[in-house]
Structure formats: C-alpha cells, structure tokens
Design an enzyme around this catalytic site. Structure first.
Site, PDB file in Angstrom:
ATOM      1  N   TRP A   1       0.815  -1.223   0.000  1.00 67.13           N
ATOM      2  CA  TRP A   1       0.000   0.000   0.000  1.00 67.13           C
ATOM      3  C   TRP A   1       0.849   1.274   0.000  1.00 67.13           C
ATOM      4  CZ3 TRP A   1      -2.584   1.962   5.100  1.00 67.13           C
ATOM      5  CH2 TRP A   1      -3.197   3.204   4.880  1.00 67.13           C
TER       6      TRP A   1
ATOM      7  N   ASP B   1      -1.004  -8.653  -2.214  1.00 73.24           N
ATOM      8  CA  ASP B   1      -2.122  -7.715  -2.335  1.00 73.24           C
ATOM      9  C   ASP B   1      -1.615  -6.336  -2.738  1.00 73.24           C
ATOM     10  OD1 ASP B   1      -5.091  -7.022  -1.589  1.00 73.24           O
ATOM     11  OD2 ASP B   1      -3.849  -5.472  -0.647  1.00 73.24           O
TER      12      ASP B   1
ATOM     13  N   TYR C   1      -2.594   2.535  -5.473  1.00 76.47           N
ATOM     14  CA  TYR C   1      -1.375   2.643  -4.676  1.00 76.47           C
ATOM     15  C   TYR C   1      -0.264   3.275  -5.516  1.00 76.47           C
ATOM     16  CZ  TYR C   1      -3.648  -0.705  -1.466  1.00 76.47           C
ATOM     17  OH  TYR C   1      -4.513  -1.339  -0.606  1.00 76.47           O
TER      18      TYR C   1
ATOM     19  N   GLN D   1     -12.015  -7.004   2.646  1.00 76.31           N
ATOM     20  CA  GLN D   1     -10.725  -6.560   3.163  1.00 76.31           C
ATOM     21  C   GLN D   1     -10.905  -5.318   4.040  1.00 76.31           C
ATOM     22  OE1 GLN D   1      -6.603  -4.758   1.427  1.00 76.31           O
ATOM     23  NE2 GLN D   1      -7.255  -6.668   0.502  1.00 76.31           N
TER      24      GLN D   1
ATOM     25  N   SER E   1      -3.561  -3.655   8.108  1.00 74.95           N
ATOM     26  CA  SER E   1      -3.139  -2.964   9.329  1.00 74.95           C
ATOM     27  C   SER E   1      -3.210  -3.826  10.587  1.00 74.95           C
ATOM     28  CB  SER E   1      -3.966  -1.688   9.538  1.00 74.95           C
ATOM     29  OG  SER E   1      -3.400  -0.865  10.527  1.00 74.95           O
ATOM     30  N   PRO E   2      -2.729  -5.081  10.552  1.00 76.76           N
ATOM     31  CA  PRO E   2      -2.770  -5.905  11.768  1.00 76.76           C
ATOM     32  C   PRO E   2      -1.903  -5.352  12.903  1.00 76.76           C
ATOM     33  CG  PRO E   2      -1.418  -6.954  10.087  1.00 76.76           C
ATOM     34  CD  PRO E   2      -2.114  -5.805   9.421  1.00 76.76           C
TER      35      PRO E   2
ATOM     36  N   ALA F   1      -1.639  -2.032  13.365  1.00 78.61           N
ATOM     37  CA  ALA F   1      -2.142  -0.662  13.556  1.00 78.61           C
ATOM     38  C   ALA F   1      -1.162   0.375  13.031  1.00 78.61           C
ATOM     39  CB  ALA F   1      -2.471  -0.406  15.025  1.00 78.61           C
TER      40      ALA F   1
ATOM     41  N   ARG G   1       5.876   6.458   9.999  1.00 76.89           N
ATOM     42  CA  ARG G   1       4.661   6.730   9.228  1.00 76.89           C
ATOM     43  C   ARG G   1       3.891   7.918   9.787  1.00 76.89           C
ATOM     44  NH1 ARG G   1       1.733   1.561   7.246  1.00 76.89           N
ATOM     45  NH2 ARG G   1       3.645   1.624   6.006  1.00 76.89           N
TER      46      ARG G   1
ATOM     47  N   ASN H   1       7.729 -10.739  10.916  1.00 75.62           N
ATOM     48  CA  ASN H   1       6.281 -10.862  11.053  1.00 75.62           C
ATOM     49  C   ASN H   1       5.729 -12.216  10.610  1.00 75.62           C
ATOM     50  OD1 ASN H   1       6.013  -8.290  12.153  1.00 75.62           O
ATOM     51  ND2 ASN H   1       5.787  -7.320  10.158  1.00 75.62           N
TER      52      ASN H   1
END
Length: 330
Positions: free
Chosen positions: A21, A49, A54, A177, A206-207, A209, A228, A295
C-alpha cells in the site's frame, strides 16, 4: 507458512499476505522493494495484495516486476478497483462498468499476468447501480481475467446486498478486506457475522495498527523521525487516532505478555488477528526484508484463552469497536 480457505471457495491463501500500500513506488526505492518481495517469497508467502491506486498505479508495476519469473499457478495475486487513477477524469474512478473493465485490463498489464486471482471493489459505490458493478465483475470472470471477486471496507448491509446479487449472477464473491487489529475491532459485531452467513472471509489490513503495535511510538514523546506518523503522504492520518498517550501506555503493557508467549510485540499483534476464525489472512507491509522475516513468524501461532483475556484487560477502554466506523478513515 500455514494456509486457509478463502470464504466457502476452494481458493487457499497464505495466512500472512504481503501488501504494498504505502511502500512500493513511493516510500522506498525499487531495489529495496524487490528485496522485500523476495523475502516474502522466501518466507512461503504466496498471497500478494496491491491496488491500482497505490502510488497512482506504480505499486502494481513494482509488484509485477517482483513476481515476474515465478510459477504463476503458485501465487494468489489480488488487486483492487475504485479510487481515482491516471489523470482522474470523470470515469477514472468508481465502480461503473467502464471503469471496472478498463481498470482490470490496465492492472493485468502492470502486473504482467493474464488473470487476477482476487479482484476487489476497493469501496462501495453509492453512485452506481449494484447490478452494473456485479455484471461487470461477472463478465470479467466469464472472460477468465478474474478468478474470484472480493470487496474492501464494505458494511454488513452492503456485503449482504452484494452477496445476494453475486449468487444471482454466479459471481464468486468470497472476501472482504477491512482494517482489523487489537485496537480497531469495528468488524466484529456486524461485518464478521454477515460475512460468515454469506460465505466470505476477511483478508485484513493494518494488523499492527500502522506500526503502533510494534511499540515504537512512546507516550509523551514525538513520533520517531521517518516513521509513518511523520509522513503526511504515507498514512499519517490513519495512525494519528492511535497516538494518544492513553493508548500508547496500554500498548507498552502488552510487551510483557508478548515476551511470556515467546513473541515480539509485532508477532503478537499479527498472531492475535489470526485467532479469529473468519480471518483468512493478515496483510503485512515492509520497507526492509527483516520486517518480513520478523512478522511471518506469527503464522501458525496459537494464543491461549488466558493470554487473549489478558490482552483484552490491558486494552479495555481504548479499543474502537463501533460498527459505524467500518469504513476506513482514509
């Protein structure tokens, strides 16, 4: 890597997906983006994805170059349509038949593929008849350009309406989504039950956040330089709502719980999302390959009931769960 079926379909996706994204085509250079895609592939991620909007189409092109040469049948490539792209003329946005068909053809070229595994309506379009939208999706499926259809950030009512029409037109509508994480749980009371009833799974974004659940933002301190939260073009608006000292103090209290489970805080956050049986996959992004390797260790992790209860107790009072907040703040 573990895999889950998407909705009631026969399509399996990796529990952790790789998304681009805010990174590819904008925040990081091409070489670094390609290193992250390679790290995802090396980690066993098969689901990728992106979206035409984007980086104003550049992200799709970066992903297409990164996946070139891979066995196409071993990948699940997802992209989206809705937001304005190109010169942003009157037909360069929305879910009209014209925009959907033209956008799909353009996405196929940028992704260097002859079909999209999962083509998603990036938002609901109140200005276009739903029949027009789904008949366009149906034609793309019949043509073999799209295998499955999904939506993104649709409300429970919109999902129910769309699913009824999809069945009538024999469109394989299989996913939604939404944003979902420990702090943002607005899909739980309405969207998830509607999705289960209609045969859809969630692929969540955004798992962690937007980085808040990594613990890098500290109460009483300014956001780290280059994060960010300091980039107005890189999702700062979606982070701001979480940057209250009350929230950050609670996040800090999660770190001992993560340590007890043998996980880092980001791993705990991703694993927490995957405990929900309606979640098929959690999308992670990365600006460095190390973030991918970190992750993906959340795949296959089972959190016990006592730990889940402890997390809820720590976050009580700061969780957003109002279903009226279903749509993305973006």
């Amino acid at each position: 890597m573990e895999f889950r079926r998407l909705g009631r379909s026969g399509l399996s996706v990796s529990e952790i997906s790789y998304g681009n994204w805010l990174t590819h085509g904008s925040q990081i250079e091409e070489e670094q983006a390609q290193a992250c895609i390679k790290a995802a592939l090396d980690a066993g991620i098969t689901t990728f994805d992106t979206a035409d909007v984007y980086a104003n189409t550049a992200a799709e092109s970066v992903l297409g170059r990164g996946l070139a040469g891979q066995r196409r049948e071993s990948l699940e490539i997802a992209t989206k349509v809705f937001w304005p792209t190109g010169p942003k003329g009157p037909n360069d946005q929305g879910l009209s038949r014209k925009h959907i068909l033209e956008s799909c053809n353009a996405s196929l070229q940028r992704l260097q593929t002859d079909h999209i595994d999962l083509y998603q309506a990036h938002r609901f379009d109140n200005s276009v008849p739903l029949e027009e939208t789904f008949s366009a999706f149906a034609d793309l499926v019949r043509q073999g350009k799209v295998l499955y259809v999904g939506v993104s950030e649709w409300s429970a009512e919109e999902i129910t309406r769309g699913a009824a029409l999809a069945r009538e037109l024999r469109v394989p509508l299989i996913s939604n989504q939404p944003q979902y994480n420990m702090l943002w749980r607005v899909i739980e009371s309405q969207v998830v039950p509607a999705s289960e009833r209609e045969g859809l799974s969630q692929i969540v974004w955004s798992p962690i956040a937007q980085g808040v659940l990594t613990g890098k933002y500290k109460p009483g301190q300014p956001p780290p330089a280059g994060s960010r939260a300091t980039d107005e073009n890189g999702g700062a608006r979606t982070v701001t709502r979480f940057l209250r000292d009350e929230v950050l103090e609670r996040v800090a209290k999660l770190e001992p719980l993560a340590a007890q489970a043998g996980l880092s805080l980001p791993q705990l956050a991703v694993a927490w999302v995957l405990q929900n049986p309606n979640i098929a996959s959690a999308i992670i992004g990365a600006s460095r390959p190390e973030q991918v390797h970190e992750n993906v260790k959340a795949a296959g992790v089972k959190l016990d009931a006592d730990l889940l209860k402890a997390i809820d107790e720590v976050l009580e009072g700061v969780v957003v769960d109002d279903p009226r907040e279903t749509r993305s703040p973006a």
